[in-house]
Design a protein around this motif. Structure first.
Motif, PDB file in Angstrom:
ATOM      1  N   LEU A   1       1.965  -1.546 -11.902  1.00 17.30           N
ATOM      2  CA  LEU A   1       2.706  -0.361 -11.454  1.00 17.30           C
ATOM      3  C   LEU A   1       4.213  -0.567 -11.521  1.00 17.30           C
ATOM      4  CD1 LEU A   1       0.725   0.825  -8.293  1.00 17.30           C
ATOM      5  CD2 LEU A   1       0.711   1.837 -10.567  1.00 17.30           C
ATOM      6  N   VAL A   2       4.631  -1.811 -11.462  1.00 15.50           N
ATOM      7  CA  VAL A   2       6.047  -2.147 -11.389  1.00 15.50           C
ATOM      8  C   VAL A   2       6.388  -3.169 -12.467  1.00 15.50           C
ATOM      9  CG1 VAL A   2       7.747  -3.373  -9.948  1.00 15.50           C
ATOM     10  CG2 VAL A   2       6.288  -1.617  -8.931  1.00 15.50           C
TER      11      VAL A   2
ATOM     12  N   SER B   1      -5.152   0.389 -15.273  1.00 15.98           N
ATOM     13  CA  SER B   1      -5.334   1.748 -15.790  1.00 15.98           C
ATOM     14  C   SER B   1      -5.005   2.818 -14.752  1.00 15.98           C
ATOM     15  CB  SER B   1      -6.780   1.940 -16.273  1.00 15.98           C
ATOM     16  OG  SER B   1      -7.696   1.867 -15.197  1.00 15.98           O
ATOM     17  N   GLU B   2      -4.938   2.432 -13.471  1.00 12.93           N
ATOM     18  CA  GLU B   2      -4.702   3.413 -12.406  1.00 12.93           C
ATOM     19  C   GLU B   2      -3.355   4.112 -12.565  1.00 12.93           C
ATOM     20  OE1 GLU B   2      -6.466   4.951  -8.676  1.00 12.93           O
ATOM     21  OE2 GLU B   2      -7.022   4.358 -10.704  1.00 12.93           O
TER      22      GLU B   2
ATOM     23  N   LYS C   1       0.828  -1.214   0.000  1.00 16.41           N
ATOM     24  CA  LYS C   1       0.000   0.000   0.000  1.00 16.41           C
ATOM     25  C   LYS C   1       0.857   1.257   0.000  1.00 16.41           C
ATOM     26  CE  LYS C   1      -4.016  -2.084   2.279  1.00 16.41           C
ATOM     27  NZ  LYS C   1      -4.829  -2.120   3.526  1.00 16.41           N
ATOM     28  N   LYS C   2       1.924   1.258   0.808  1.00 12.04           N
ATOM     29  CA  LYS C   2       2.784   2.445   0.885  1.00 12.04           C
ATOM     30  C   LYS C   2       3.520   2.659  -0.432  1.00 12.04           C
ATOM     31  CE  LYS C   2       4.691   5.914   3.083  1.00 12.04           C
ATOM     32  NZ  LYS C   2       5.482   6.527   2.027  1.00 12.04           N
ATOM     33  N   LEU C   3       4.064   1.604  -1.001  1.00 14.48           N
ATOM     34  CA  LEU C   3       4.764   1.729  -2.273  1.00 14.48           C
ATOM     35  C   LEU C   3       3.814   2.166  -3.385  1.00 14.48           C
ATOM     36  CD1 LEU C   3       7.218  -1.312  -2.319  1.00 14.48           C
ATOM     37  CD2 LEU C   3       7.836   1.107  -2.482  1.00 14.48           C
ATOM     38  N   GLN C   4       2.633   1.589  -3.401  1.00 15.13           N
ATOM     39  CA  GLN C   4       1.646   1.970  -4.409  1.00 15.13           C
ATOM     40  C   GLN C   4       1.298   3.439  -4.299  1.00 15.13           C
ATOM     41  OE1 GLN C   4      -1.827  -0.590  -5.286  1.00 15.13           O
ATOM     42  NE2 GLN C   4      -3.085   1.154  -4.737  1.00 15.13           N
TER      43      GLN C   4
ATOM     44  N   ALA D   1       1.873   8.799  -6.427  1.00 15.72           N
ATOM     45  CA  ALA D   1       2.058  10.212  -6.059  1.00 15.72           C
ATOM     46  C   ALA D   1       3.298  10.815  -6.711  1.00 15.72           C
ATOM     47  CB  ALA D   1       2.159  10.350  -4.545  1.00 15.72           C
ATOM     48  N   GLY D   2       4.051  10.000  -7.461  1.00 17.87           N
ATOM     49  CA  GLY D   2       5.230  10.516  -8.159  1.00 17.87           C
ATOM     50  C   GLY D   2       6.489  10.566  -7.322  1.00 17.87           C
TER      51      GLY D   2
END
Length: 221
Positions: A61-62, A167-168, A16-19, A24-25
């Motif tokens: 995301l990764v 898509s997020e 959750k923190k990494l996401q 958030a850039g």
């Protein structure tokens, strides 16, 4: 880091923190994510971080490369177009089914979450830059999920949720072009079409709504 309640809980917290940080850039697109450094920063084991990064890889995301470890993905116009095409096909059908099967409770839920969305600020300032608000993102997801919640096909709903995760990344990606959209108006129009049980209009609005993400990011005419 939160209290240790087992490696699974720790992995969820790190995920959750990494996401949140990636969206958030806090990490530049394409930048490496070194497992040992992250483990030290989060005060957890390398195994916990590796599990978190593997989860984020499935969420789009990764990137995971057997020879080069993990890195933040970069925007790909081809991938985004593929995601939009898949969402257009699957989520449009889920939307039609939801409109057909939805009851008054479902309608009330759509109205309630739309009200929350319309009253929540979309952007917040992070390191002197505007970033999409985490709170808004959560409510935005709830709104789109609620629109299709009455669809009776759980397999189709699962596909839609997986495509949403993919898509997020693009929804949060910094766009080099001036945003010309009115998200609140788009969501209001979509809700109105759904509540009026106009499936054709709802699908048309929905497809235009998700296409604008690619148009703004890649400056498509």
């Amino acid at each position: 880091m939160a209290k240790r309640n087992g490696s699974s809980t720790l992995s969820e917290n790190v995920t959750k923190k990494l996401q949140s940080d990636i969206l958030a850039g806090q990490y530049e697109p394409g930048s490496p994510l070194t497992v040992s450094e992250l483990a030290k920063g989060f005060e957890v084991s390398v195994a916990v971080v590796r599990e978190a990064l593997t989860r984020l890889a499935t969420h789009g995301l990764v990137l995971q490369n057997p020879n080069h470890g993990f890195s933040v993905k970069t925007a790909s116009e081809e991938e985004l177009n593929n995601i939009i095409q898949a969402r257009s096909l699957n989520e449009s059908e889920a939307l039609r089914l939801s409109i057909a099967y939805g009851d008054l409770t479902w309608e009330s839920n759509v109205i309630a979450v739309h009200h929350k969305l319309s009253q929540t600020a979309e952007y917040r300032e992070v390191n002197q830059k505007l970033a999409v608000s985490e709170e808004w993102s959560d409510i935005h997801r709830q709104f789109h999920y609620e629109l299709i919640a009455a669809c009776p096909n759980p397999v189709l709903l699962d596909i839609c949720r997986r495509l949403w995760d993919l898509s997020e990344f693009y929804r949060h990606y910094p766009t080099p072009h001036q945003q010309t959209r009115d998200g609140r108006a788009e969501h209001k129009a979509l809700m109105d079409a759904v509540l009026s049980r106009d499936s054709d209009r709802a699908v048309k609005i929905f497809r235009a709504h998700i296409q604008l993400t690619a148009d703004n990011l890649f400056n498509n005419p």
